[in-house]
Design an enzyme around this catalytic site. Structure first.
Site, PDB file in Angstrom:
ATOM      1  N   GLU A 260      -7.358  -5.998  -0.617  1.00 42.27           N
ATOM      2  CA  GLU A 260      -7.484  -5.047   0.504  1.00 42.27           C
ATOM      3  C   GLU A 260      -6.416  -3.981   0.345  1.00 42.27           C
ATOM      4  O   GLU A 260      -5.300  -4.269  -0.084  1.00 42.27           O
ATOM      5  CB  GLU A 260      -7.279  -5.790   1.824  1.00 42.27           C
ATOM      6  CG  GLU A 260      -7.405  -4.918   3.057  1.00 42.27           C
ATOM      7  CD  GLU A 260      -6.105  -4.686   3.812  1.00 42.27           C
ATOM      8  OE1 GLU A 260      -6.163  -4.126   4.907  1.00 42.27           O
ATOM      9  OE2 GLU A 260      -5.016  -5.043   3.306  1.00 42.27           O
TER      10      GLU A 260
ATOM     11  N   CYS B 147       0.802  -1.225   0.000  1.00 40.05           N
ATOM     12  CA  CYS B 147       0.000   0.000   0.000  1.00 40.05           C
ATOM     13  C   CYS B 147       0.829   1.266   0.000  1.00 40.05           C
ATOM     14  O   CYS B 147       0.297   2.333  -0.204  1.00 40.05           O
ATOM     15  CB  CYS B 147      -0.958  -0.003   1.179  1.00 40.05           C
ATOM     16  SG  CYS B 147      -0.109   0.063   2.750  1.00 40.05           S
TER      17      CYS B 147
ATOM     18  N   ARG C 292      -9.384   1.644  11.833  1.00 38.59           N
ATOM     19  CA  ARG C 292      -8.473   1.276  10.745  1.00 38.59           C
ATOM     20  C   ARG C 292      -9.297   1.107   9.476  1.00 38.59           C
ATOM     21  O   ARG C 292      -9.690  -0.005   9.105  1.00 38.59           O
ATOM     22  CB  ARG C 292      -7.794  -0.058  11.103  1.00 38.59           C
ATOM     23  CG  ARG C 292      -6.795  -0.581  10.106  1.00 38.59           C
ATOM     24  CD  ARG C 292      -6.328  -1.972  10.518  1.00 38.59           C
ATOM     25  NE  ARG C 292      -5.321  -2.479   9.627  1.00 38.59           N
ATOM     26  CZ  ARG C 292      -4.050  -2.125   9.656  1.00 38.59           C
ATOM     27  NH1 ARG C 292      -3.621  -1.260  10.549  1.00 38.59           N
ATOM     28  NH2 ARG C 292      -3.199  -2.627   8.801  1.00 38.59           N
TER      29      ARG C 292
ATOM     30  N   ARG D 166     -10.139   0.526   5.861  1.00 39.85           N
ATOM     31  CA  ARG D 166      -9.475  -0.057   4.700  1.00 39.85           C
ATOM     32  C   ARG D 166     -10.541  -0.381   3.657  1.00 39.85           C
ATOM     33  O   ARG D 166     -11.701  -0.643   4.000  1.00 39.85           O
ATOM     34  CB  ARG D 166      -8.759  -1.376   5.068  1.00 39.85           C
ATOM     35  CG  ARG D 166      -7.539  -1.191   5.954  1.00 39.85           C
ATOM     36  CD  ARG D 166      -6.410  -0.463   5.223  1.00 39.85           C
ATOM     37  NE  ARG D 166      -5.207  -0.312   6.014  1.00 39.85           N
ATOM     38  CZ  ARG D 166      -4.936   0.736   6.799  1.00 39.85           C
ATOM     39  NH1 ARG D 166      -5.784   1.727   6.920  1.00 39.85           N
ATOM     40  NH2 ARG D 166      -3.789   0.805   7.455  1.00 39.85           N
TER      41      ARG D 166
HETATM   42  C1  LIG Z   1       0.275  -4.706   2.692  1.00 38.87           C
HETATM   43  S1  LIG Z   1       1.335  -6.030   3.019  1.00 38.87           S
HETATM   44  C2  LIG Z   1       0.201  -7.361   2.986  1.00 38.87           C
HETATM   45  C3  LIG Z   1       0.062  -8.008   4.315  1.00 38.87           C
HETATM   46  C4  LIG Z   1      -0.775  -9.250   4.398  1.00 38.87           C
HETATM   47  N1  LIG Z   1      -2.039  -9.179   3.715  1.00 38.87           N
HETATM   48  C5  LIG Z   1      -1.005  -9.618   5.855  1.00 38.87           C
HETATM   49  O1  LIG Z   1      -2.125  -9.865   6.247  1.00 38.87           O
HETATM   50  O2  LIG Z   1      -0.018  -9.608   6.625  1.00 38.87           O
HETATM   51  C6  LIG Z   1       2.195  -6.222   1.508  1.00 38.87           C
HETATM   52  C7  LIG Z   1       3.262  -7.323   1.513  1.00 38.87           C
HETATM   53  O3  LIG Z   1       3.735  -7.488   0.172  1.00 38.87           O
HETATM   54  C8  LIG Z   1       5.104  -7.870   0.234  1.00 38.87           C
HETATM   55  N2  LIG Z   1       5.677  -7.612  -1.103  1.00 38.87           N
HETATM   56  C9  LIG Z   1       6.131  -6.434  -1.613  1.00 38.87           C
HETATM   57  N3  LIG Z   1       6.568  -6.612  -2.869  1.00 38.87           N
HETATM   58  C10 LIG Z   1       6.387  -7.930  -3.175  1.00 38.87           C
HETATM   59  C11 LIG Z   1       6.637  -8.719  -4.338  1.00 38.87           C
HETATM   60  N4  LIG Z   1       7.204  -8.198  -5.427  1.00 38.87           N
HETATM   61  N5  LIG Z   1       6.320 -10.030  -4.297  1.00 38.87           N
HETATM   62  C12 LIG Z   1       5.782 -10.586  -3.185  1.00 38.87           C
HETATM   63  N6  LIG Z   1       5.533  -9.884  -2.048  1.00 38.87           N
HETATM   64  C13 LIG Z   1       5.822  -8.573  -2.047  1.00 38.87           C
HETATM   65  C14 LIG Z   1       5.645  -6.998   1.355  1.00 38.87           C
HETATM   66  O4  LIG Z   1       6.839  -7.541   1.890  1.00 38.87           O
HETATM   67  C15 LIG Z   1       4.488  -7.006   2.365  1.00 38.87           C
HETATM   68  O5  LIG Z   1       4.645  -8.013   3.334  1.00 38.87           O
END
Ligand SMILES: C[S@@+](CC[C@H](N)C(=O)[O-])C[C@H]1O[C@@H](n2cnc3c(N)ncnc32)[C@H](O)[C@@H]1O
Length: 429
Positions: free
Chosen positions: A109, A70, A153, A155
């Site tokens: 989300e 995000c 929060r 979202r």
């Molecule tokens: C907003 S968080 C999502 C969290 C998750 N829905 C949870 O409940 O914990 C986004 C996640 O995407 C990961 N991310 C970022 N770039 C990515 C990529 N290219 N491939 C896979 N994961 C990635 C980040 O490390 C982060 O943990």
């Protein structure tokens, strides 16, 4: 149903959907520590980068979940939207996987700002990308506090339903749904769990602010901050057109005389930072500056004696942002955050949003002189059933602040289950 968990983080989607009996068949997460943790908590080893996840290697599934990163969209981030090279276009990979597998449902989300950034262009792009591959799109902004969990929060939850799946009976979860119980923050707090004590300097500062509140006896503090540098100040609200000579007749922060200032830079060093830009008081704080100057006029002796004791090294500790009980000004009955803009005092019934970018905003329980612990924060995210959290506090708060609230996913999942079983009955007839 079978689901996949893209950008899986701590696994908020996983916990929520598993609580409804659904099964995770694939996940991906770029952060190595989070991948290790996901495997120990959920028994599924995530793939690393979504950009290298081949569609053919992902098993068939009914629900595709993606909490896409995000930062490019949140108000706190740099608002680069889809132009952000690193993660702005990661959504394209979600579309690629959905196009190949055509799951019944897509559940996304993100921060609500994703709907409005670039005048809504990014959201139009996301929506039309999924519509083009055969999905009906709908969304709802939900905060855990709407569903009985004491965390503010907001979202956006986005649901894509494959065009041939009948979803008229789908309902977004709401407070009146069966089984929703309102939990208070007090019920979440557990003093026996390991937590970090509040630093002495911070607890002393809170005690000092309480001393001022007790002495002032303010009738109501509603929507204003007490801005201590304004005690004794009378410099103009807008001095862009004034000369150095004109300014010398005024008083700066804490009533410092400007009389002997020889240069603008010397003079501005006696003016609070929120009034230095464009040589005028920033609009966001103007009402509070006026309020604080009046407060000083009515309580000169007390304010002067008090401000001598205040630690002035940290700018933000000199501002008390009151967002709590309007009439009983007792800091100890509230939750506090030391934010860059000031010390924020919030009502104690609901915790502020856990956010990933600044661990400095971890909520404080002043009555116990401590920070909220990572275990309590996990309860606020409905992730208290995880066997393990990141060991270091900052990493744990970052991951929890990034996670999707698992209770909201559980409730959405429950409603998807009911459409799915209805659809299977129709198919089998
Ligand atoms: C907003 S968080 C999502 C969290 C998750 N829905 C949870 O409940 O914990 C986004 C996640 O995407 C990961 N991310 C970022 N770039 C990515 C990529 N290219 N491939 C896979 N994961 C990635 C980040 O490390 C982060 O943990």
């Amino acid at each position: 149903m079978k689901f996949i968990d893209l950008f899986s983080g701590l696994g908020g989607f996983h916990v929520g959907l598993k609580n409804n009996g659904h099964e995770c068949v694939f996940s991906c997460e770029i952060d190595k520590d989070l991948r290790d943790l996901y495997e120990s908590n959920h028994g599924v080893r995530p793939h690393d980068d979504i950009r290298t996840a081949r569609e053919s290697e992902i098993p068939a599934h009914d629900i595709l979940c993606a909490g896409f990163p995000c930062q490019p969209f949140s108000l706190a981030g740099k608002k680069k939207g889809a132009t952000c090279p690193e993660s702005g276009r990661l959504i394209d990979h979600v579309v690629r996987i959905a196009k190949h597998h055509k799951p019944k449902f897509i559940l996304l989300e993100n921060v609500p700002n994703v709907l409005t950034i670039e005048n809504g262009q990014f959201w139009n792009y996301v929506r039309s990308s999924f519509e083009l591959i055969g999905y009906k799109m709908d969304y709802r902004i939900i905060s855990p506090v709407d569903l009985g969990i004491p965390q503010n929060r907001k979202r956006v939850f986005i649901l894509g339903t494959r065009s041939d799946v009948k979803n008229e009976s789908f309902k977004w979860p709401s407070a009146s749904d069966e089984g929703i119980i309102k939990v208070s923050l007090n019920e979440i707090l557990d003093n026996s769990l390991h937590h970090k004590k509040l630093e002495i300097k911070k607890s002393d500062t809170l005690l000092l602010w309480q001393e001022l509140l007790n002495g002032l006896n303010i009738e109501t503090l509603s929507g204003v901050s007490i801005v201590a540098p304004e005690f004794g100040a009378n410099y103009p609200e807008n001095f862009v057109n004034l000369s150095l000579k004109d300014m010398r007749q005024y008083k700066g922060a804490y009533g410092q005389s400007l009389e002997r200032c020889r240069t603008w830079s010397e003079l501005l060093s006696h003016i609070p930072s929120y009034a230095q830009k464009n040589k005028k008081i920033s609009p966001w704080i103007l009402k509070s500056v006026r309020f604080s100057r009046n407060l000083y006029q009515e309580n000169k002796g007390l304010c002067e004696k008090w401000s001598k004791k205040l630690n002035k090294i940290n700018n933000s500790w000199q501002i008390l942002e009151w967002r709590g009980d309007h009439t009983k000004h007792v800091i100890g009955n509230h939750v506090v955050q030391f934010r860059a803009s000031g010390i924020r005092v919030l009502r104690a019934d609901v915790a502020p949003s856990l956010i990933a970018m600044t661990p400095t905003q971890i909520p404080i329980i002043p009555s116990e002189s401590r920070y909220v612990s990572k275990y309590e924060a996990a309860k606020l995210q409905h992730l208290h059933t995880l066997k393990k959290l990141p060991e270091k506090n900052n990493a744990a708060f970052k991951a929890l602040g990034n996670a999707v609230n698992a209770k909201i996913i559980e409730l959405i999942g429950r409603n998807l289950t009911s459409i799915n079983s209805h659809a299977s009955t129709i198919n089998s007839v």
